[in-house]
Design a protein around this motif. Structure first.
Motif, PDB file in Angstrom:
ATOM      1  N   ALA A   7       0.871  -1.164  -0.216  1.00  0.00           N
ATOM      2  CA  ALA A   7      -0.048   0.025  -0.052  1.00  0.00           C
ATOM      3  C   ALA A   7       0.725   1.233  -0.209  1.00  0.00           C
ATOM      4  CB  ALA A   7      -1.003   0.117   1.154  1.00  0.00           C
ATOM      5  N   PHE A   8       2.138   1.089   0.422  1.00  0.00           N
ATOM      6  CA  PHE A   8       3.037   2.178   0.368  1.00  0.00           C
ATOM      7  C   PHE A   8       3.950   2.620  -0.795  1.00  0.00           C
ATOM      8  CE2 PHE A   8       2.241   1.007   4.649  1.00  0.00           C
ATOM      9  CZ  PHE A   8       1.575   2.130   5.225  1.00  0.00           C
ATOM     10  N   THR A  33       3.409 -15.849  -4.716  1.00  0.00           N
ATOM     11  CA  THR A  33       4.473 -15.479  -4.067  1.00  0.00           C
ATOM     12  C   THR A  33       4.281 -14.851  -2.830  1.00  0.00           C
ATOM     13  OG1 THR A  33       4.924 -13.291  -4.974  1.00  0.00           O
ATOM     14  CG2 THR A  33       5.820 -15.272  -6.147  1.00  0.00           C
ATOM     15  N   VAL A  34       3.131 -14.354  -2.388  1.00  0.00           N
ATOM     16  CA  VAL A  34       2.632 -13.360  -1.401  1.00  0.00           C
ATOM     17  C   VAL A  34       1.376 -13.877  -0.648  1.00  0.00           C
ATOM     18  CG1 VAL A  34       3.829 -11.488  -2.222  1.00  0.00           C
ATOM     19  CG2 VAL A  34       1.611 -11.779  -2.441  1.00  0.00           C
ATOM     20  N   PRO A  35       1.071 -13.631   0.745  1.00  0.00           N
ATOM     21  CA  PRO A  35       0.035 -13.906   1.366  1.00  0.00           C
ATOM     22  C   PRO A  35      -1.279 -13.022   0.582  1.00  0.00           C
ATOM     23  CG  PRO A  35       1.450 -13.180   2.957  1.00  0.00           C
ATOM     24  CD  PRO A  35       2.192 -13.121   1.722  1.00  0.00           C
ATOM     25  N   ALA A  36      -2.405 -13.564   0.653  1.00  0.00           N
ATOM     26  CA  ALA A  36      -3.483 -12.944  -0.361  1.00  0.00           C
ATOM     27  C   ALA A  36      -3.728 -11.639   0.055  1.00  0.00           C
ATOM     28  CB  ALA A  36      -4.695 -13.859  -0.230  1.00  0.00           C
ATOM     29  N   PRO A  37      -3.570 -10.477  -0.631  1.00  0.00           N
ATOM     30  CA  PRO A  37      -4.008  -9.174  -0.438  1.00  0.00           C
ATOM     31  C   PRO A  37      -5.462  -9.073  -0.009  1.00  0.00           C
ATOM     32  CG  PRO A  37      -3.468  -9.145  -2.285  1.00  0.00           C
ATOM     33  CD  PRO A  37      -3.199 -10.540  -1.974  1.00  0.00           C
ATOM     34  N   ALA A  38      -5.824  -8.011   0.555  1.00  0.00           N
ATOM     35  CA  ALA A  38      -7.501  -7.695   0.522  1.00  0.00           C
ATOM     36  C   ALA A  38      -7.966  -7.363  -0.992  1.00  0.00           C
ATOM     37  CB  ALA A  38      -7.658  -6.506   1.587  1.00  0.00           C
ATOM     38  N   ARG A  39      -7.104  -6.516  -1.506  1.00  0.00           N
ATOM     39  CA  ARG A  39      -7.440  -6.040  -2.660  1.00  0.00           C
ATOM     40  C   ARG A  39      -6.202  -5.949  -3.727  1.00  0.00           C
ATOM     41  NH1 ARG A  39      -9.559   0.046  -1.989  1.00  0.00           N
ATOM     42  NH2 ARG A  39      -9.597  -0.337   0.441  1.00  0.00           N
ATOM     43  N   LEU A  40      -6.445  -6.030  -5.037  1.00  0.00           N
ATOM     44  CA  LEU A  40      -5.297  -5.841  -6.024  1.00  0.00           C
ATOM     45  C   LEU A  40      -5.826  -4.704  -6.875  1.00  0.00           C
ATOM     46  CD1 LEU A  40      -2.790  -7.202  -7.385  1.00  0.00           C
ATOM     47  CD2 LEU A  40      -4.366  -8.092  -9.061  1.00  0.00           C
ATOM     48  N   ASP A  77     -13.563   0.593  -7.341  1.00  0.00           N
ATOM     49  CA  ASP A  77     -13.402   1.616  -6.484  1.00  0.00           C
ATOM     50  C   ASP A  77     -12.454   2.653  -7.084  1.00  0.00           C
ATOM     51  OD1 ASP A  77     -12.548   3.342  -4.309  1.00  0.00           O
ATOM     52  OD2 ASP A  77     -12.663   1.480  -2.863  1.00  0.00           O
ATOM     53  N   ARG A  78     -12.917   3.837  -7.440  1.00  0.00           N
ATOM     54  CA  ARG A  78     -12.192   4.691  -8.100  1.00  0.00           C
ATOM     55  C   ARG A  78     -11.281   5.672  -7.175  1.00  0.00           C
ATOM     56  NH1 ARG A  78     -13.525   5.986 -13.514  1.00  0.00           N
ATOM     57  NH2 ARG A  78     -15.451   4.816 -14.239  1.00  0.00           N
ATOM     58  N   THR A  79     -11.794   5.620  -5.962  1.00  0.00           N
ATOM     59  CA  THR A  79     -10.944   6.444  -4.938  1.00  0.00           C
ATOM     60  C   THR A  79     -10.012   5.538  -4.547  1.00  0.00           C
ATOM     61  OG1 THR A  79     -12.967   7.168  -4.072  1.00  0.00           O
ATOM     62  CG2 THR A  79     -11.059   7.353  -2.397  1.00  0.00           C
ATOM     63  N   ALA A  80      -9.885   4.259  -4.409  1.00  0.00           N
ATOM     64  CA  ALA A  80      -8.869   3.418  -4.206  1.00  0.00           C
ATOM     65  C   ALA A  80      -7.643   3.373  -5.120  1.00  0.00           C
ATOM     66  CB  ALA A  80      -9.348   2.030  -3.888  1.00  0.00           C
ATOM     67  N   TYR A  81      -8.282   3.384  -6.474  1.00  0.00           N
ATOM     68  CA  TYR A  81      -7.789   3.440  -7.715  1.00  0.00           C
ATOM     69  C   TYR A  81      -6.677   4.422  -7.782  1.00  0.00           C
ATOM     70  CZ  TYR A  81      -5.984   2.726 -12.653  1.00  0.00           C
ATOM     71  OH  TYR A  81      -5.207   2.278 -13.576  1.00  0.00           O
ATOM     72  N   ARG A  82      -7.188   5.680  -7.567  1.00  0.00           N
ATOM     73  CA  ARG A  82      -6.477   6.915  -7.710  1.00  0.00           C
ATOM     74  C   ARG A  82      -5.352   7.167  -6.647  1.00  0.00           C
ATOM     75  NH1 ARG A  82     -11.181  10.561  -6.796  1.00  0.00           N
ATOM     76  NH2 ARG A  82     -12.412   9.528  -8.361  1.00  0.00           N
ATOM     77  N   ARG A  83      -5.379   6.466  -5.476  1.00  0.00           N
ATOM     78  CA  ARG A  83      -4.203   6.378  -4.693  1.00  0.00           C
ATOM     79  C   ARG A  83      -3.301   5.807  -5.220  1.00  0.00           C
ATOM     80  NH1 ARG A  83      -7.238   4.303   0.486  1.00  0.00           N
ATOM     81  NH2 ARG A  83      -9.084   5.387   0.078  1.00  0.00           N
TER      82      ARG A  83
END
Length: 83
Positions: A7-8, A33-40, A77-83
């Motif tokens: 997320a960073f 290769t990673v634990p499942a994230p909440a979103r991609l 989710d447009r807000t999440a995508y913009r971040r």
């Protein structure tokens, strides 16, 4: 180089491939290769039925805008995508 970032924006996994390898082909291997994230979050290159199905099966929210080839755009989710 294909990479997953947290997320960073810090890389958490990457795979090196020849330059002509499409992003959406490598995505499943990267996710393994990673634990499942909440979103991609991905750009339109990741808007394939196969990737969306994989994410749904793993209970990962797809935050991916629809490509122009889709006749009915899939909401995201447009807000999440913009971040």
């Amino acid at each position: 180089m294909h990479a997953l970032a947290d997320a960073f924006g810090r890389p958490v996994a990457f795979i090196l491939t020849p330059g002509n390898t499409a992003d959406n082909i490598v995505a499943p291997a990267l996710l393994d290769t990673v634990p499942a994230p909440a979103r991609l979050l991905g750009d339109k290159a990741y808007d394939t039925d196969a990737i969306r199905l994989l994410l749904k099966q793993r209970q990962i929210e797809a935050v991916i805008p629809s490509s122009a080839r889709r006749t009915r755009p899939i909401p995201f989710d447009r807000t999440a995508y913009r971040r």
